[in-house]
Design a protein around this motif. Structure first.
Motif, PDB file in Angstrom:
ATOM      1  N   PRO A 135       0.882  -1.299  -0.083  1.00 31.41           N
ATOM      2  CA  PRO A 135       0.066  -0.080  -0.111  1.00 31.41           C
ATOM      3  C   PRO A 135       0.959   1.119  -0.080  1.00 31.41           C
ATOM      4  N   VAL A 136       0.356   2.245  -0.704  1.00 25.66           N
ATOM      5  CA  VAL A 136       1.103   3.545  -0.579  1.00 25.66           C
ATOM      6  C   VAL A 136      -0.116   4.699  -0.488  1.00 25.66           C
ATOM      7  N   LEU A 137       0.586   5.847   0.105  1.00 28.68           N
ATOM      8  CA  LEU A 137      -0.261   6.941   0.515  1.00 28.68           C
ATOM      9  C   LEU A 137       0.220   8.161  -0.502  1.00 28.68           C
ATOM     10  N   VAL A 138      -0.713   8.633  -1.737  1.00 27.25           N
ATOM     11  CA  VAL A 138      -0.137   9.579  -2.437  1.00 27.25           C
ATOM     12  C   VAL A 138      -0.935  10.922  -1.961  1.00 27.25           C
ATOM     13  N   ARG A 139       0.155  11.788  -1.633  1.00 23.83           N
ATOM     14  CA  ARG A 139      -0.434  13.202  -1.094  1.00 23.83           C
ATOM     15  C   ARG A 139      -0.130  14.130  -2.214  1.00 23.83           C
ATOM     16  N   LYS A 140      -1.102  15.192  -2.256  1.00 28.43           N
ATOM     17  CA  LYS A 140      -0.777  16.413  -2.976  1.00 28.43           C
ATOM     18  C   LYS A 140      -0.718  17.527  -1.854  1.00 28.43           C
ATOM     19  N   GLU A 141       0.591  18.182  -1.988  1.00 32.70           N
ATOM     20  CA  GLU A 141       0.845  19.428  -0.929  1.00 32.70           C
ATOM     21  C   GLU A 141       1.495  20.334  -1.748  1.00 32.70           C
ATOM     22  N   SER A 142       0.688  21.569  -1.051  1.00 31.65           N
ATOM     23  CA  SER A 142       1.124  22.948  -1.540  1.00 31.65           C
ATOM     24  C   SER A 142       2.438  22.962  -2.060  1.00 31.65           C
ATOM     25  N   VAL A 143       2.520  23.651  -3.261  1.00 32.42           N
ATOM     26  CA  VAL A 143       3.833  24.063  -4.022  1.00 32.42           C
ATOM     27  C   VAL A 143       4.899  24.645  -3.158  1.00 32.42           C
ATOM     28  N   GLY A 144       4.335  25.448  -2.215  1.00 26.40           N
ATOM     29  CA  GLY A 144       5.229  26.247  -1.361  1.00 26.40           C
ATOM     30  C   GLY A 144       4.730  27.843  -1.664  1.00 26.40           C
ATOM     31  N   VAL A 145       5.788  28.897  -1.862  1.00 25.51           N
ATOM     32  CA  VAL A 145       5.338  30.162  -1.953  1.00 25.51           C
ATOM     33  C   VAL A 145       5.225  30.168  -3.661  1.00 25.51           C
ATOM     34  N   SER A 146       4.330  31.084  -4.118  1.00 30.07           N
ATOM     35  CA  SER A 146       4.210  31.283  -5.540  1.00 30.07           C
ATOM     36  C   SER A 146       4.194  32.667  -5.668  1.00 30.07           C
ATOM     37  N   ALA A 147       4.475  32.877  -6.758  1.00 36.16           N
ATOM     38  CA  ALA A 147       4.588  34.375  -7.367  1.00 36.16           C
ATOM     39  C   ALA A 147       3.671  34.535  -8.583  1.00 36.16           C
ATOM     40  N   GLY A 148       2.514  35.324  -8.601  1.00 37.34           N
ATOM     41  CA  GLY A 148       1.760  35.487  -9.733  1.00 37.34           C
ATOM     42  C   GLY A 148       2.080  37.271 -10.430  1.00 37.34           C
ATOM     43  N   ILE A 149       2.131  36.806 -11.795  1.00 31.63           N
ATOM     44  CA  ILE A 149       2.545  38.075 -12.524  1.00 31.63           C
ATOM     45  C   ILE A 149       1.325  38.120 -13.556  1.00 31.63           C
ATOM     46  N   VAL A 150       0.758  39.386 -13.678  1.00 28.13           N
ATOM     47  CA  VAL A 150      -0.441  39.372 -14.365  1.00 28.13           C
ATOM     48  C   VAL A 150      -0.244  40.593 -15.423  1.00 28.13           C
ATOM     49  N   PRO A 151      -1.110  40.609 -16.499  1.00 25.62           N
ATOM     50  CA  PRO A 151      -1.127  41.769 -17.540  1.00 25.62           C
ATOM     51  C   PRO A 151      -2.351  42.549 -16.943  1.00 25.62           C
ATOM     52  N   TRP A 152      -2.517  43.825 -17.887  1.00 31.08           N
ATOM     53  CA  TRP A 152      -3.363  44.828 -17.550  1.00 31.08           C
ATOM     54  C   TRP A 152      -4.690  44.636 -18.242  1.00 31.08           C
ATOM     55  N   ASN A 153      -4.764  43.656 -19.280  1.00 34.12           N
ATOM     56  CA  ASN A 153      -5.765  43.571 -19.892  1.00 34.12           C
ATOM     57  C   ASN A 153      -7.117  43.130 -19.054  1.00 34.12           C
ATOM     58  N   VAL A 154      -7.142  42.019 -18.358  1.00 33.95           N
ATOM     59  CA  VAL A 154      -8.144  41.630 -17.621  1.00 33.95           C
ATOM     60  C   VAL A 154      -7.620  41.520 -15.925  1.00 33.95           C
ATOM     61  N   PRO A 155      -7.240  42.699 -15.488  1.00 34.66           N
ATOM     62  CA  PRO A 155      -6.449  42.500 -14.387  1.00 34.66           C
ATOM     63  C   PRO A 155      -6.973  41.736 -13.014  1.00 34.66           C
ATOM     64  N   LEU A 156      -8.217  42.077 -12.643  1.00 35.76           N
ATOM     65  CA  LEU A 156      -8.909  41.121 -11.525  1.00 35.76           C
ATOM     66  C   LEU A 156      -9.085  39.667 -11.972  1.00 35.76           C
TER      67      LEU A 156
END
Ligand code: NAD
Length: 485
Positions: A135-156
């Motif tokens: 048996p195994v347990l497969v876990r999905k964990e947070s990737v850590g700290v992320s950075a999100g860079i966005v353009p101006w055309n649909v900002p929200l």
């Protein structure tokens, strides 16, 4: 309503910026400065990364999936409660027409957050499986700290594309809005405070590309999610490759709308035209190449020309206006230079091509239609990001698919036909990440969205979008292990 600011939102606190640098937000309609906000600098990035790393230790990332989903729902509802203010702010800062802003800029963002709330409630974050040896347990964990860079055309909308999966995964995120559109982000920060999101989870750092690149390179960042031009995306991707950071890239497009020979123009064009010119032509999924069958070419061109001529242009706050000004003077000049190039390469200008009559102020370009376009021309190959359409003739369905695929991009596309099964068959052959059959929406914001080829790497939305903010861990268990019931 729209007002100047003198603080930055870092790690859930309103703080004094590390420098006195400022950004002037200029109205694309009046060409006047409407507000001034601090421009984040490297010291602010360092501080945001430190706060995000501290937040990884808790409490938010340790909340249950249900509790994280509840935060997403609260956030969506609180944005909905200030929807009109947000829509008006986005119209003021980047010229998105009021007829598009409320739904296209704001409620589309709340729908994204609602979608991630639903996915989070059912996502298999832990799964017991039968492995090769036991048996195994497969876990999905947070990737850590992320950075999100966005353009101006649909900002929200773009912020929601990054913030939704980050909060779903338990990943603290540093968002960098474009310098053209920092104001809606300030309202969002107030909302994040209002809903009591644990400190450290979100920072908003409006700044230009140098600070963006500093953020991408920062050793404290584990994952970068970037939306913008293909040129900038290549650079961001190269840095992430070098540093082995997880990366999602949502880049440019040059989508083809294929009008099949059985299309019903009276029904289909009123749906196609808004997806070709939406947001003043500043949409990554805009259907800017229109492929018309040779047998009906004159009829299609006439109908499209009539629709383009009838498109109302003007004050973006006027609800009857469909096309407002472009975001900036440099964007207007760029679009005009593509129009010159189209003419000099031999395309025929059927409608528009210049500044609309009677609008002496504001960065306007007339809705423009080129016909007799060859797909090899610059205006058919490069993303213009303005209200400029090209009609390209084709001989048969196979040639239409070939032309649609003859592009560096592969973001979106559409087909228009009275036979939906025939449309689905065409959709199967076009190499793009998302496609519409007789549909104005060529994306579905609850299902995977992203690009083939130079339109990007990875997918946003749906379970795939959440998975992009998760690491996978396999835990091998003793042979006689029984999971608790
Ligand atoms: P841009 O690439 O100039 O900038 C996008 C963002 O990236 C901005 O915040 C900018 O400051 C930042 N940036 C630029 N260079 C950077 C670098 N080297 N390192 C880090 N950050 C950097 O694009 P733009 O003009 O703001 O936006 C228009 C583009 O965005 C179009 O190409 C459009 O197709 C694309 N877009 C794609 C999608 C999608 O989902 N595929 C959605 C919206 C817009």
């Amino acid at each position: 309503m729209v007002e100047s600011k003198n603080q930055l939102y870092i790690g859930g606190e309103w703080v004094t910026p590390s420098t006195t640098n400022t950004i002037e937000v200029i109205s694309p309609f009046t060409e006047e400065v409407i507000a001034t906000v601090p421009e984040a600098a490297e010291g602010d990035v360092d501080r945001a990364v430190e706060a995000a790393q501290a937040a990884l230790a808790g409490p938010y990332p340790q909340l249950s999936a249900e509790e994280r989903a509840d935060y997403l729902t609260k956030l969506s509802q609180a944005i909905g409660a200030r929807a009109m203010e947000l829509a008006e702010t986005i119209t003021a800062e980047m010229g998105s027409p009021a007829s598009f802003s409320l739904m296209g800029q704001v409620f589309s963002a709340t729908m994204i957050l609602d979608g991630f709330a639903n996915v989070t409630r059912t996502f298999p974050f832990e799964e017991h499986r039968a492995g090769a040896l036991g048996p195994v347990l497969v876990r999905k964990e947070s990737v850590g700290v992320s950075a999100g860079i966005v353009p101006w055309n649909v900002p929200l909308f773009e912020i929601a594309c990054k913030l939704g999966p980050a909060l779903a995964a338990g990943s603290p995120i540093i968002l960098k809005p474009s310098p053209e559109t920092p104001l809606d982000g300030y309202i969002l920060a107030e909302i994040l405070d209002e809903i009591g999101l644990p400190k450290g989870m979100v920072s908003l750092l409006p700044a230009g590309r140098e600070v963006g690149e500093y953020l991408v390179r920062h050793p404290g960042i584990d994952k970068v999610t970037f939306t913008g031009s293909t040129a900038a995306g290549r650079k961001v991707g190269a840095i992430c490759g070098e540093q082995l950071k997880r990366v999602t890239l949502e880049l440019g497009g040059k989508s083809a709308a294929i009008i099949l020979d059985d299309a019903d123009l009276a029904t289909h064009l009123p749906t196609l035209m808004p997806s070709a010119l939406m947001n003043n032509g500043q949409a990554c999924v805009a259907q800017t190449r229109i492929l018309a069958p040779q047998g009906r070419y004159a009829e299609v061109v006439d109908a499209i020309a009539e629709a383009v001529k009838a498109t109302s242009v003007g004050d973006p706050t006027d609800p009857s206006v469909l096309v407002g000004p472009l975001v900036a003077e440099r964007q207007r000049d760029r679009v005009l230079s593509y129009i010159d190039k189209g003419t000099s390469e031999g395309a025929k200008l059927a409608v528009g091509g210049g500044r609309p009559a009677g609008l002496d102020k504001g960065w306007f370009v007339e809705p423009t239609l080129f016909v007799d376009v060859d797909n090899a021309m610059t205006i058919a190959q490069e993303e213009i990001f303005g209200p400029v359409l090209a009609v390209i003739p084709y001989s048969d369905e196979a040639e239409a698919v070939k032309i649609a695929n003859d592009s560096d991009f592969g973001l979106s596309g559409s087909v228009w036909t009275t036979d939906v099964e025939r449309g689905i068959d065409v959709a199967r052959q076009v190499r793009t990440g998302t496609y519409g059959v007789n549909s104005m929406a060529t994306i579905d914001i609850h299902q995977p969205f992203g690009g083939f080829k130079a339109s990007g790497i990875g997918r946003e939305f749906g379970a795939e979008g959440l998975a992009a903010f998760l690491e996978t861990k396999t835990i091998v268990l003793p042979g006689d292990y029984q999971p608790p019931s």
